[in-house]
Design a protein around this motif. Structure first.
Motif, short mmCIF file in Angstrom:
data_model
loop_
_atom_site.label_atom_id
_atom_site.label_comp_id
_atom_site.label_asym_id
_atom_site.label_seq_id
_atom_site.Cartn_x
_atom_site.Cartn_y
_atom_site.Cartn_z
N ASN A 150 0.82 -1.21 0.00
CA ASN A 150 0.00 0.00 0.00
C ASN A 150 0.86 1.26 0.00
O ASN A 150 0.63 2.20 -0.77
CB ASN A 150 -0.89 -0.04 1.25
CG ASN A 150 -2.25 0.57 1.02
OD1 ASN A 150 -2.45 1.27 0.04
ND2 ASN A 150 -3.17 0.33 1.93
N ILE A 151 1.87 1.26 0.87
CA ILE A 151 2.75 2.43 0.99
C ILE A 151 3.60 2.58 -0.28
O ILE A 151 3.73 3.67 -0.84
CB ILE A 151 3.66 2.28 2.23
CG1 ILE A 151 2.82 2.34 3.52
CG2 ILE A 151 4.75 3.35 2.25
CD1 ILE A 151 2.07 3.63 3.71
N ALA A 152 4.14 1.46 -0.75
CA ALA A 152 5.02 1.52 -1.92
C ALA A 152 4.26 2.02 -3.16
O ALA A 152 4.76 2.86 -3.91
CB ALA A 152 5.64 0.15 -2.20
N MET A 153 3.03 1.52 -3.36
CA MET A 153 2.25 1.96 -4.51
C MET A 153 1.97 3.46 -4.43
O MET A 153 1.99 4.16 -5.44
CB MET A 153 0.92 1.20 -4.59
CG MET A 153 1.07 -0.27 -4.93
SD MET A 153 2.02 -0.58 -6.41
CE MET A 153 0.76 -0.29 -7.65
N THR A 154 1.71 3.93 -3.21
CA THR A 154 1.44 5.36 -3.04
C THR A 154 2.70 6.17 -3.34
O THR A 154 2.65 7.18 -4.06
CB THR A 154 0.95 5.64 -1.60
OG1 THR A 154 -0.02 4.67 -1.25
CG2 THR A 154 0.36 7.02 -1.50
N VAL A 155 3.82 5.70 -2.79
CA VAL A 155 5.09 6.43 -3.01
C VAL A 155 5.46 6.43 -4.49
O VAL A 155 5.80 7.47 -5.06
CB VAL A 155 6.23 5.79 -2.17
CG1 VAL A 155 7.59 6.32 -2.60
CG2 VAL A 155 6.00 6.04 -0.69
N LEU A 156 5.36 5.27 -5.13
CA LEU A 156 5.82 5.16 -6.51
C LEU A 156 4.95 5.94 -7.47
O LEU A 156 5.41 6.44 -8.49
CB LEU A 156 5.89 3.68 -6.92
CG LEU A 156 6.91 2.86 -6.13
CD1 LEU A 156 6.89 1.40 -6.56
CD2 LEU A 156 8.31 3.44 -6.28
N LYS A 157 3.64 6.03 -7.15
CA LYS A 157 2.74 6.74 -8.07
C LYS A 157 2.70 8.23 -7.79
O LYS A 157 2.07 8.98 -8.55
CB LYS A 157 1.33 6.17 -7.94
CG LYS A 157 1.22 4.77 -8.52
CD LYS A 157 -0.20 4.28 -8.47
CE LYS A 157 -0.31 2.99 -9.30
NZ LYS A 157 -1.60 2.79 -9.86
N GLY A 158 3.30 8.65 -6.70
CA GLY A 158 3.21 10.07 -6.36
C GLY A 158 4.55 10.76 -6.40
O GLY A 158 5.52 10.25 -6.95
N ARG A 159 4.58 11.95 -5.75
CA ARG A 159 5.83 12.68 -5.65
C ARG A 159 6.77 11.92 -4.71
O ARG A 159 6.38 11.48 -3.65
CB ARG A 159 5.54 14.07 -5.07
CG ARG A 159 6.78 14.89 -4.82
CD ARG A 159 6.44 16.23 -4.19
NE ARG A 159 6.03 16.09 -2.80
CZ ARG A 159 6.22 17.04 -1.86
NH1 ARG A 159 6.80 18.18 -2.18
NH2 ARG A 159 5.80 16.84 -0.63
N ARG A 160 8.01 11.77 -5.14
CA ARG A 160 8.95 11.05 -4.28
C ARG A 160 9.79 12.04 -3.49
O ARG A 160 10.36 12.96 -4.06
CB ARG A 160 9.86 10.16 -5.13
CG ARG A 160 9.60 8.68 -4.86
CD ARG A 160 10.15 7.81 -5.96
NE ARG A 160 9.21 7.72 -7.09
CZ ARG A 160 9.47 7.05 -8.19
NH1 ARG A 160 10.63 6.45 -8.34
NH2 ARG A 160 8.57 6.99 -9.15
N THR A 161 9.85 11.87 -2.19
CA THR A 161 10.68 12.76 -1.38
C THR A 161 11.71 11.92 -0.64
O THR A 161 11.57 10.69 -0.55
CB THR A 161 9.84 13.53 -0.34
OG1 THR A 161 9.34 12.59 0.62
CG2 THR A 161 8.68 14.27 -0.99
N VAL A 162 12.73 12.58 -0.11
CA VAL A 162 13.75 11.86 0.65
C VAL A 162 13.08 11.15 1.83
O VAL A 162 13.40 10.01 2.16
CB VAL A 162 14.85 12.82 1.13
CG1 VAL A 162 15.85 12.08 2.01
CG2 VAL A 162 15.55 13.44 -0.06
N ILE A 163 12.13 11.84 2.45
CA ILE A 163 11.45 11.25 3.61
C ILE A 163 10.77 9.94 3.25
O ILE A 163 10.93 8.93 3.93
CB ILE A 163 10.43 12.26 4.20
CG1 ILE A 163 11.18 13.43 4.82
CG2 ILE A 163 9.53 11.57 5.21
CD1 ILE A 163 10.27 14.49 5.44
N THR A 164 10.01 9.92 2.14
CA THR A 164 9.27 8.69 1.83
C THR A 164 10.22 7.58 1.37
O THR A 164 9.98 6.41 1.65
CB THR A 164 8.20 8.91 0.74
OG1 THR A 164 8.79 9.54 -0.39
CG2 THR A 164 7.06 9.75 1.28
#
Ligand code: HEM
Ligand code: HEM
Ligand SMILES: [Fe+2]
Length: 460
Positions: A150-164
Motif C-alpha cells: 500500500n505504501i510503496a504503490m502510493t510512493v511510486l505513483k506520487g511525488r517522491r521525497t527523501v522522507i518517503t
C-alpha cells in the motif's frame, strides 16, 4: 488534513496507545513481582507477564509505524493512499491476531500454546521478543507485506521525497529482517547469532530510518524549514546509522561462542552508533532555531526534541556504557542491560510515536492548528511525568545493575553471590523502580486525558 485517506491512521494511533497502557500495566506487575515474587502467582507468572510486556511493546510500535506511514505518505506523495480499504482491513486483521495472541499467552500454558498452534511443523517459538506462535508470525508477515504494498504503490505513483524513500527503505528492511524469525537452529549459539539479525538490525538499523523519516516529517511541518536542509540532515543521519549499526551487531557476539574477531569489530563499530543519535539532537534543535513559522502546535515540537534527547541518552549513552567488550564481560545480561533497554525503547520508539500522534491527531480530529492551549498544557504535564518516570526507572535499574555486578560478577567465583541471592539484596532499589513506573503510568493517564479536553469554538 490534505488527503481524506490520511484518516486511516486514526485507528492505528488509538490502538497503539491502548496497547501502551497495557504494556506499562504489565511492567508494573513485573515490577511488583520483583519485590514480592508470589504476586499474582499462579494466575500470571513472571515469565508470562514479561512476555506480554515486551510483545505488547513490539506490536504497539508496529501499529505506530503503520499509522505514521499511512498519515505522512499521502501528504508527502501528494496523492491519496493507494488503497484505504486495504489499510482498514489489515488494521482489523492485525488487531484481532494481536489480541488473540496476547490472550493465548495469558490463558494457556506456553507449551500448550505451542502445541495447539502446531509449532512443531515450523518451530519458531520460545525466543525473547519472538515468542509469537508461528501462525501469528505468518500473519504478521502478511499484514506487513500488504502494508508495504500500500505504501510503496502510493510512493511510486506520487511525488517522491527523501522522507518517503528513507521510510520505505526502513519498512522493507524491517520486513526482510523479520524473516530470520522463521529460522530456529538447534545450536543455541547459532540461534542467538541469527536472533540478533532481527532484534539488533531492527532497533539499531532499519527502525532508525523509520524514526528519522517520521522526525523529519514533523520537523518540516512545525518549523516550516526548507526541505533541502531537512534532506541533508536526514541523509547524514541515515548514512551514519547504517555504517555503524550493521557491523555494530558484533557487540552481541562477544561471549556467545563466536570467533574472537567480533570482540574488535563489535566494540569499534558500535562505539560509533551513538553519533547518529547525537546528530538527531543537533538536527531537532537547529531546525527549531531556523524555523520560519510559529506553529500553534507547540507540544508536537516538544515531543520531537524530547525524542532526540531521550533516544540519545537511552541508546547512545546507556548503550555505550556497556558496548566495549571488556566492560560487557562484566555487565552482560545484568540489570544494566534492562536499564538501557528501557530508556532506548522509550526514548526512540515510544516517543517518536507520541511525536507523530501529537502532530497528526489534532488535525485528524479537525483541529488544524493543534489542540487548545489548555489541552497542550495538560499534554505537557503528561510528557514530563512520562520522561521523569522513565528516567527514574532507568536510574534505579542502573544502580541495581551496578550493585548486581559488584555482588555477583566482580568477585572470584568462590565469593560471588548467586543470581537469586543477589536479586534479593537489591529489592530496596526495585521499590524505587516501581515508584517511577507509577509516575510513568500517571503520565500516560494525564496524556490520554488531554485528548478529552473540550476545544473552545474558534471564532471565524
Ligand atoms: C514505555 C515504557 C516501557 C518500555 C519501553 C519497556 C521496555 C522493556 C524492555 C525492552 C524489556 C526487556 C529488557 C531486556 O531484555 O533487557 C522490559 C522488561 C521489563 N520491564 Fe519494561 N518497559 C516499560 C515500562 C516498564 C515499567 C513502568 C516497569 C515497572 C515499573 C517495567 C518493568 C519491567 C521488568 C520488571 C522487566 C523484566 C526484566 C527482567 O527480565 O528481569 N517496564 N521492558
Ligand atoms: C533505539 C535503539 C536501541 C534500542 C531500542 C536498544 C535496545 C536494547 C535491548 C532491549 C537490549 C537487550 C536485549 C536482550 O538481551 O534482551 C539491548 C542490548 C544491548 N544494547 Fe541496545 N538498544 C539500542 C541501541 C543501542 C546502541 C546505540 C548501543 C551501543 C552504543 C547499544 C548497545 C547494546 C549492547 C552492548 C547490548 C547487549 C547488552 C548485554 O550484553 O547484555 N544499544 N539493547
Ligand atoms: Fe545492538
Amino acid at each position: 488534513m490534505k488527503y481524506n485517506s490520511q484518516m486511516v491512521a486514526k485507528p492505528y494511533f488509538i490502538f497503539a496507545l491502548v496497547l501502551l497502557a497495557g504494556e506499562i500495566l504489565f511492567g508494573l506487575i513485573l515490577g511488583l513481582q520483583y519485590i514480592n515474587g508470589d504476586f499474582l502467582f499462579p494466575l500470571i507468572p513472571f515469565n508470562v507477564a514479561r512476555m506480554v510486556h515486551i510483545n505488547l511493546l513490539i506490536v504497539l510500535i508496529l501499529f505506530a509505524f503503520m499509522g505514521a506511514a499511512y498519515y505522512l505518505v499521502p501528504e508527502e506523495s501528494e496523492r491519496e493512499l493507494w488503497s484505504p480499504k486495504l489499510a482498514i482491513i489489515t488494521f482489523w486483521v492485525f488487531a484481532a491476531a494481536g489480541v488473540a495472541t496476547i490472550l493465548g499467552y495469558l490463558l494457556v500454558p506456553y507449551a500448550t500454546l505451542a502445541e495447539i498452534t502446531y509449532n512443531n511443523l515450523l518451530p519458531t517459538m520460545g525466543r525473547e521478543f519472538l515468542e509469537q506462535p508461528t501462525i501469528t508470525k505468518i500473519g504478521i508477515v502478511i499484514v506487513v507485506l500488504s502494508f508495504i504494498l500500500n505504501i510503496a504503490m502510493t510512493v511510486l505513483k506520487g511525488r517522491r521525497t527523501v522522507i518517503t524513500v528513507v521510510l520505505l527503505t526502513g519498512l522493507v528492511g524491517m520486513a526482510f529482517f523479520f524473516l530470520f524469525a522463521f529460522y530456529l537452529p538447534e545450536n543455541l549459539a547459532v540461534d542467538k547469532f541469527f536472533w540478533w539479525f532481527v532484534i539488533h538490525l531492527w532497533v539499531e538499523g532499519v527502525w532508525e530510518l523509520i524514526m528519522g523519516a517520521i522526525l523529519s516529517f514533523v520537523l518540516i511541518k512545525v518549523t516550516g524549514v526548507d526541505r533541502e536542509h531537512i534532506d541533508k540532515w536526514l541523509y547524514l543521519i541515515i548514512a551514519m546509522t547504517l555504517v555503524s549499526g550493521i557491523l555494530g551487531t558484533g557487540h552481541h557476539f562477544f561471549f556467545i561462542g563466536t570467533p574472537d574477531y567480533w570482540l574488535w569489530i563489535g566494540s569499534i563499530a558500535s562505539s560509533v552508533e551513538p553519533l547518529p543519535f547525537f546528530l538527531m539532537i543537533l538536527y531537532a534543535f537547529s531546525m527549531e532555531k531556523k524555523r520560519r513559522i510559529d506553529h500553534e502546535n507547540k507540544i508536537a515540537l516538544t515531543w520531537a526534541k524530547g525524542t532526540a534527547v531521550i533516544a540519545f541518552l537511552g541508546a547512545g549513552v546507556w548503550g555505550f556504557i556497556h558496548t566495549l567488550a571488556p566492560v560487557n564481560y562484566y555487565t552482560h545480561g545484568t540489570q544494566l542491560t534492562a536499564a538501557h533497554g528501557h530508556l532506548a525503547f522509550f526514548g526512540a520508539y515510544i516517543m517518536i510515536m507520541f511525536t507523530i500522534i501529537s502532530y497528526a491527531m489534532p488535525i485528524i480530529r479537525g483541529r488544524l492548528k493543534g489542540n487548545s492551549q489548555k489541552s497542550q498544557n495538560i499534554e505537557r504535564i503528561g510528557f514530563w511525568l512520562m520522561v521523569i518516570g522513565m528516567l527514574g526507572v532507568t536510574l534505579a535499574l542502573t544502580v541495581a545493575g551496578t550493585w548486581q555486578i559488584i555482588l555477583q560478577r566482580w568477585p572470584d567465583s568462590g565469593e560471588a553471590l548467586s543470581f537469586m541471592a543477589t536479586q534479593a539484596e537489591i529489592i530496596p532499589v526495585y521499590v524505587f523502580r516501581l515508584g517511577f513506573g507509577l509516575i510513568t503510568f500517571a503520565g500516560l493517564v494525564t496524556y490520554l486525558y488531554s485528548f478529552f479536553v473540550k476545544q473552545p469554538v474558534l471564532s471565524k
